[in-house]
Design an enzyme around this catalytic site. Structure first.
Site, mmCIF file in Angstrom:
data_model
loop_
_atom_site.group_PDB
_atom_site.id
_atom_site.type_symbol
_atom_site.label_atom_id
_atom_site.label_comp_id
_atom_site.label_asym_id
_atom_site.label_seq_id
_atom_site.Cartn_x
_atom_site.Cartn_y
_atom_site.Cartn_z
ATOM 1 N N ALA A 22 -30.212 -32.821 66.322
ATOM 2 C CA ALA A 22 -29.106 -31.867 66.470
ATOM 3 C C ALA A 22 -28.222 -32.277 67.646
ATOM 4 O O ALA A 22 -26.991 -32.212 67.560
ATOM 5 C CB ALA A 22 -29.643 -30.451 66.665
ATOM 6 N N TRP A 23 -28.831 -32.715 68.741
ATOM 7 C CA TRP A 23 -28.045 -33.173 69.896
ATOM 8 C C TRP A 23 -27.166 -34.361 69.505
ATOM 9 O O TRP A 23 -25.988 -34.428 69.861
ATOM 10 C CB TRP A 23 -28.967 -33.539 71.055
ATOM 11 N N LEU A 46 -27.147 -16.523 91.246
ATOM 12 C CA LEU A 46 -26.777 -15.155 91.612
ATOM 13 C C LEU A 46 -28.010 -14.348 92.031
ATOM 14 O O LEU A 46 -29.124 -14.625 91.589
ATOM 15 C CB LEU A 46 -26.100 -14.462 90.423
ATOM 16 N N ARG A 53 -32.671 -12.118 85.077
ATOM 17 C CA ARG A 53 -32.698 -13.572 84.870
ATOM 18 C C ARG A 53 -33.407 -13.921 83.568
ATOM 19 O O ARG A 53 -32.934 -14.762 82.798
ATOM 20 C CB ARG A 53 -33.425 -14.260 86.020
ATOM 21 N N GLU A 67 -28.260 -21.589 66.525
ATOM 22 C CA GLU A 67 -27.448 -22.756 66.168
ATOM 23 C C GLU A 67 -28.269 -23.772 65.374
ATOM 24 O O GLU A 67 -27.770 -24.373 64.411
ATOM 25 C CB GLU A 67 -26.856 -23.397 67.417
ATOM 26 N N GLU A 74 -26.543 -25.291 56.926
ATOM 27 C CA GLU A 74 -25.410 -26.138 56.546
ATOM 28 C C GLU A 74 -25.874 -27.447 55.915
ATOM 29 O O GLU A 74 -25.325 -27.887 54.898
ATOM 30 C CB GLU A 74 -24.543 -26.425 57.766
ATOM 31 N N HIS A 85 -18.404 -24.089 46.524
ATOM 32 C CA HIS A 85 -18.939 -22.972 45.743
ATOM 33 C C HIS A 85 -18.915 -21.742 46.632
ATOM 34 O O HIS A 85 -19.218 -21.819 47.830
ATOM 35 C CB HIS A 85 -20.366 -23.287 45.286
ATOM 36 N N TRP A 110 -24.671 -10.510 79.969
ATOM 37 C CA TRP A 110 -23.990 -10.960 81.171
ATOM 38 C C TRP A 110 -23.075 -9.867 81.741
ATOM 39 O O TRP A 110 -23.057 -9.632 82.949
ATOM 40 C CB TRP A 110 -23.183 -12.231 80.912
#
Length: 117
Positions: A22-23, A46, A53, A67, A74, A85, A110
């Site tokens: 994938a990378w 932060l 966190r 993803e 896909e 289609h 966030w």
């Protein structure tokens, strides 16, 4: 126990092969990795509570998982047929929407965390 450990080793290897592929082949995956590295660095820098966190880091990992699943959808659809289609389009769009919803969840986290600072 040996069987379990051998299977765990194989499964771990297959997972890393999938991540490396994938990378190498998916621009969207690389983009999300960089976004999540930035998010993680900010979360660690932060003054956040440990639970905040953990939430930010876990949601970032879930975006990457979404993803990867979208990529699997896909590729499967493309493997079956390159013809256009309606159901293929809808399957791909649903996978993409899954990534988007997961990313929105990370964004909401966030916003809530930053509002509490």
């Amino acid at each position: 126990m040996t069987y379990f450990l051998n299977q765990l080793k194989r499964r771990t290897n297959w997972s890393w092969v999938g991540c490396r592929d994938a990378w190498a082949n998916e621009h969207s995956f690389r983009t999300w990795v960089w976004a999540n590295l930035t998010s993680a660095a900010l979360a660690l820098w932060l003054p956040l509570e440990p639970a905040e966190r953990a939430l930010i880091l876990a949601l970032g990992i879930l975006v990457l998982a979404a993803e990867l699943m979208n990529t699997a959808i896909e590729r499967t659809v493309d493997y079956i047929s390159k013809d256009h289609h309606e159901l293929a389009r809808r399957a791909k769009d649903a996978g993409s929407a899954g990534v988007a919803v997961t990313a929105v969840a990370a964004g909401v986290a966030w916003v809530v965390v930053l509002a509490g600072l």
